[in-house]
Structure formats: structure tokens, C-alpha cells
Design a protein around this motif. Structure first.
Motif, PDB file in Angstrom:
ATOM      1  N   ASP A 186      -6.038  13.743   9.475  1.00 37.76           N
ATOM      2  CA  ASP A 186      -5.579  13.215   8.182  1.00 37.76           C
ATOM      3  C   ASP A 186      -5.757  11.704   8.105  1.00 37.76           C
ATOM      4  O   ASP A 186      -6.142  11.162   7.062  1.00 37.76           O
ATOM      5  CB  ASP A 186      -4.110  13.576   7.951  1.00 37.76           C
ATOM      6  N   PHE A 187      -5.443  11.015   9.199  1.00 35.99           N
ATOM      7  CA  PHE A 187      -5.639   9.559   9.230  1.00 35.99           C
ATOM      8  C   PHE A 187      -7.096   9.224   8.908  1.00 35.99           C
ATOM      9  O   PHE A 187      -7.384   8.331   8.108  1.00 35.99           O
ATOM     10  CB  PHE A 187      -5.280   9.005  10.606  1.00 35.99           C
ATOM     11  N   ARG A 188      -8.016   9.920   9.538  1.00 35.49           N
ATOM     12  CA  ARG A 188      -9.444   9.630   9.345  1.00 35.49           C
ATOM     13  C   ARG A 188      -9.897   9.990   7.933  1.00 35.49           C
ATOM     14  O   ARG A 188     -10.651   9.237   7.305  1.00 35.49           O
ATOM     15  CB  ARG A 188     -10.262  10.397  10.369  1.00 35.49           C
ATOM     16  N   ALA A 189      -9.427  11.123   7.437  1.00 38.26           N
ATOM     17  CA  ALA A 189      -9.872  11.580   6.119  1.00 38.26           C
ATOM     18  C   ALA A 189      -9.351  10.698   4.998  1.00 38.26           C
ATOM     19  O   ALA A 189     -10.051  10.434   4.005  1.00 38.26           O
ATOM     20  CB  ALA A 189      -9.441  13.031   5.900  1.00 38.26           C
ATOM     21  N   ASN A 190      -8.112  10.213   5.142  1.00 43.17           N
ATOM     22  CA  ASN A 190      -7.474   9.440   4.071  1.00 43.17           C
ATOM     23  C   ASN A 190      -7.512   7.938   4.303  1.00 43.17           C
ATOM     24  O   ASN A 190      -6.960   7.178   3.515  1.00 43.17           O
ATOM     25  CB  ASN A 190      -6.019   9.900   3.907  1.00 43.17           C
ATOM     26  N   HIS A 191      -8.128   7.509   5.404  1.00 44.95           N
ATOM     27  CA  HIS A 191      -8.256   6.088   5.739  1.00 44.95           C
ATOM     28  C   HIS A 191      -6.885   5.409   5.842  1.00 44.95           C
ATOM     29  O   HIS A 191      -6.719   4.253   5.459  1.00 44.95           O
ATOM     30  CB  HIS A 191      -9.128   5.362   4.707  1.00 44.95           C
TER      31      HIS A 191
ATOM     32  N   ILE B  79       4.531   6.042  13.156  1.00 46.92           N
ATOM     33  CA  ILE B  79       3.416   6.333  14.057  1.00 46.92           C
ATOM     34  C   ILE B  79       2.144   5.770  13.447  1.00 46.92           C
ATOM     35  O   ILE B  79       1.995   5.751  12.224  1.00 46.92           O
ATOM     36  CB  ILE B  79       3.294   7.854  14.311  1.00 46.92           C
ATOM     37  N   THR B  80       1.253   5.272  14.290  1.00 42.66           N
ATOM     38  CA  THR B  80      -0.006   4.696  13.821  1.00 42.66           C
ATOM     39  C   THR B  80      -1.176   5.464  14.422  1.00 42.66           C
ATOM     40  O   THR B  80      -1.027   6.202  15.405  1.00 42.66           O
ATOM     41  CB  THR B  80      -0.126   3.216  14.216  1.00 42.66           C
ATOM     42  N   ILE B  81      -2.331   5.264  13.843  1.00 38.65           N
ATOM     43  CA  ILE B  81      -3.529   5.909  14.379  1.00 38.65           C
ATOM     44  C   ILE B  81      -3.808   5.419  15.796  1.00 38.65           C
ATOM     45  O   ILE B  81      -4.311   6.172  16.637  1.00 38.65           O
ATOM     46  CB  ILE B  81      -4.746   5.658  13.452  1.00 38.65           C
TER      47      ILE B  81
ATOM     48  N   ARG C 283       0.846  -1.179   0.000  1.00 39.65           N
ATOM     49  CA  ARG C 283       0.000   0.000   0.000  1.00 39.65           C
ATOM     50  C   ARG C 283       0.892   1.244   0.000  1.00 39.65           C
ATOM     51  O   ARG C 283       2.040   1.197   0.450  1.00 39.65           O
ATOM     52  CB  ARG C 283      -0.911   0.010   1.233  1.00 39.65           C
ATOM     53  N   PRO C 284       0.382   2.382  -0.485  1.00 35.69           N
ATOM     54  CA  PRO C 284       1.196   3.610  -0.505  1.00 35.69           C
ATOM     55  C   PRO C 284       1.646   4.005   0.899  1.00 35.69           C
ATOM     56  O   PRO C 284       0.941   3.802   1.875  1.00 35.69           O
ATOM     57  CB  PRO C 284       0.243   4.660  -1.096  1.00 35.69           C
ATOM     58  N   VAL C 285       2.831   4.561   0.970  1.00 35.73           N
ATOM     59  CA  VAL C 285       3.364   5.002   2.262  1.00 35.73           C
ATOM     60  C   VAL C 285       3.166   6.501   2.401  1.00 35.73           C
ATOM     61  O   VAL C 285       3.282   7.255   1.438  1.00 35.73           O
ATOM     62  CB  VAL C 285       4.860   4.633   2.393  1.00 35.73           C
ATOM     63  N   VAL C 286       2.835   6.935   3.608  1.00 32.79           N
ATOM     64  CA  VAL C 286       2.642   8.353   3.910  1.00 32.79           C
ATOM     65  C   VAL C 286       3.816   8.822   4.754  1.00 32.79           C
ATOM     66  O   VAL C 286       4.135   8.213   5.783  1.00 32.79           O
ATOM     67  CB  VAL C 286       1.319   8.572   4.667  1.00 32.79           C
ATOM     68  N   PHE C 287       4.470   9.889   4.325  1.00 29.16           N
ATOM     69  CA  PHE C 287       5.578  10.473   5.069  1.00 29.16           C
ATOM     70  C   PHE C 287       5.119  11.771   5.729  1.00 29.16           C
ATOM     71  O   PHE C 287       4.437  12.589   5.106  1.00 29.16           O
ATOM     72  CB  PHE C 287       6.764  10.762   4.148  1.00 29.16           C
TER      73      PHE C 287
END
Length: 293
Positions: free
Chosen positions: A154-159, A176-178, A137-141
Motif C-alpha cells: 500500500d505504501f508503494r502503490a499510494n506513495h 509506522i513508516t515505510i 498532507r492527508p493522514v492514513v490510518f
């Protein structure tokens, strides 16, 4: 809306009694966060707000003050899968740690190329044609300075459920995780070291290279800790093992951090910026005779 005796409705607010107006003057609306927290603590003291609710409200305030760098899992403690190695080499790590997500790297922790969901490995066990790179899956930096309240939004908006934290030089600083963010509000949710709160303060969990490893609640009294582990830790100013650890380090340790105190090795299993919760402890062998202490 109210209706006067004449039958005409009015939007006027209900008339406040003299007592209510005097109370408002004596106890004004809080003008800043500190005053609001003081009011909430007073409400808790008068049993108008339970401890769990108060703790969560304080956690909400704290989330707006903390950054990703404050609670991230440090780079050295990250569990990653290396795509330059055969799947058989890192699959035992996936099974042992039981995480749901893993950063996928190419030889170096600075080269994070995607996020692997553990559930996607079911196809590997099913004997299907399997290419792990196709599963990523794509990685978020994100920067270390990103505020937790913005990150949660951002976590909630982008799932997304995981982000890689980078430093000012674009090197990987941690992850870091949600769940990490939510735990700042509601407390610990779950991890591989979950335990029954009714269990003993000290619990033998597994065997290490030098003998048994013990899971120890940070609130365990030093006297009990010394008795069970055969140790002799003493401190004039603290009574618990968590207090001794913080005093020894002269700061609050991070989750995943390891350090030695005498012939004991400690690993922090649970901690937040306010306190240590759970430690993993093992005894180390004494140095060979003749070695300097």
C-alpha cells in the motif's frame, strides 16, 4: 527448444542423468517455509549464500508474519506537532529530531489531522505567507493487525511514507513508516543515531540532566560496559548488555522504550522483533541518604 539430428525441433526437457535424478530423490523440493529456510541456511553454511543475503531473505519471510502493531513507534514515543500551539513552540522539536515527517495533532494525540513534511517549513523561513494547515498532507490510518507485507504494498502503490496505527477503539496506538517496514528486510537504513560501525562499542554522545549519555552497542560485553560506565551489572546466563536488558525485561524491548536498571537509565535506540541493536544509557544520581532503596 532442442533440435534432433533429423532437424526437427522438440520442446522436450533435456535428459537428466541418473545422478541428477537420484539427487532429486534424496534432496526433495522444500514443502514448507521451515524446510526452505533450512535449505537456505545449509547453502550459507556451504558459502553458496552470503550472510547479508540470508538475513534479507529471512527478513522477507518475517515481514509476512508481522503486523503493524509489532514494530510501530508507540504513541508515547511519537514526535508530533500540535497545531493549537504557535509554530515557535514546536519548531525546536522539528530541528532537534530531524525527522522528515511529523503527525500534526490538535491538542490531543488521538486527533491527528494530517502529516507535516519538514521541508514544507522552508516557506516559513523564507518569510512567505505561511499557514501550516495548508501544508498538511492527508493522514492514513491503519489497524494494528495490518500485515507488514500488505502495508508495504500500500505504501508503494499510494506513495505514502507514514501511517497512523489505531487500536480497536479507534484511538491512536502509534505510527509506522515505510522505512520501519523496509528495515525488517534489509536492516537499519538510517536514523538520527547513525554511527560508524568501526567506532567503539561505547561512545559518549551528549550530556543529559545527570551527566553524559552513552551510545552502547547491544553486543558490548558486560565487562567492558561496567569498566567504561563504572557500573556493576552481573548476570549468570548472559555476557552482553543487550542480553542483560532482554533478560531483565523478560521480553524483547521496543524501539524508543525507556526503563531503569539500578542507577542506570536505558533508552532503546534500535531494535527489531529479533534483537536489540543500540542503547542510550545514562547514570542516575543516587537516592538521598535515608531513602529506601
Amino acid at each position: 527448444m532442442q533440435e534432433h539430428p533429423s532437424g526437427v525441433k522438440s520442446d522436450a526437457k533435456p535428459h537428466r542423468s541418473l545422478f541428477e535424478r537420484l539427487t532429486a530423490l534424496i534432496s526433495p523440493i522444500p514443502e514448507n517455509r521451515a524446510e526452505l529456510l533450512e535449505v537456505l541456511h545449509d547453502a550459507h553454511g556451504r558459502n553458496l549464500l552470503d550472510a547479508d543475503a540470508l538475513s534479507m531473505i529471512e527478513g522477507v519471510f518475517q515481514v509476512s508474519e508481522l503486523c503493524a502493531g509489532d514494530i510501530m513507534v508507540p504513541r508515547a514515543q511519537m514526535d508530533v506537532v500540535d497545531l493549537t500551539k504557535p509554530i515557535e513552540d514546536w519548531l525546536p522539536l522539528v530541528l532537534e529530531t530531524a525527522h522528515s515527517r511529523f503527525p500534526a495533532v490538535e491538542g490531543d494525540r488521538d486527533k491527528v489531522v494530517g502529516i507535516l513534511l519538514a521541508k514544507d517549513l522552508l516557506r516559513y523561513y523564507a518569510g512567505e505567507n505561511f499557514d501550516v494547515r495548508d501544508m498538511l498532507r492527508p493522514v492514513v490510518f491503519i489497524p494494528e493487525s495490518k500485515r507488514l507485507n500488505i502495508l508495504l504494498r500500500d505504501f508503494r502503490a499510494n506513495h505514502n511514507h507514514m501511517a497512523i496505527v489505531v487500536d480497536e477503539y479507534s484511538g491512536v496506538a502509534g505510527l509506522i513508516t515505510i522505512e520501519d517496514v523496509l528495515e525488517q528486510i534489509v536492516g537499519e537504513i538510517e536514523d538520527e543515531y547513525d554511527y560508524d560501525e568501526e567506532e567503539d562499542n561505547i561512545l559518549r554522545v551528549k550530556d543529559g540532566a545527570h551527566g553524559p549519555k552513552w551510545r552502547v552497542k547491544a553486543l558490548t560485553e558486560l565487562e567492558q560496559f561496567n569498566q567504561v560506565l563504572g557500573a556493576d551489572l552481573q548476570h549468570d546466563d548472559v555476557d552482553t548488555i543487550g542480553g542483560l536488558v532482554s533478560s531483565h525485561l523478560k521480553r524483547m524491548p521496543h524501539k524508543g522504550e525507556e526503563f531503569d536498571i539500578g542507577l542506570l537509565r536505558f533508552e532503546v535506540l534500535r531494535a527489531d522483533p529479533r534483537q536489540v541493536h543500540v542503547l542510550l544509557v545514562e547514570k542516575l544520581p543516587p537516592p538521598p541518604a535515608g531513602d529506601a532503596a
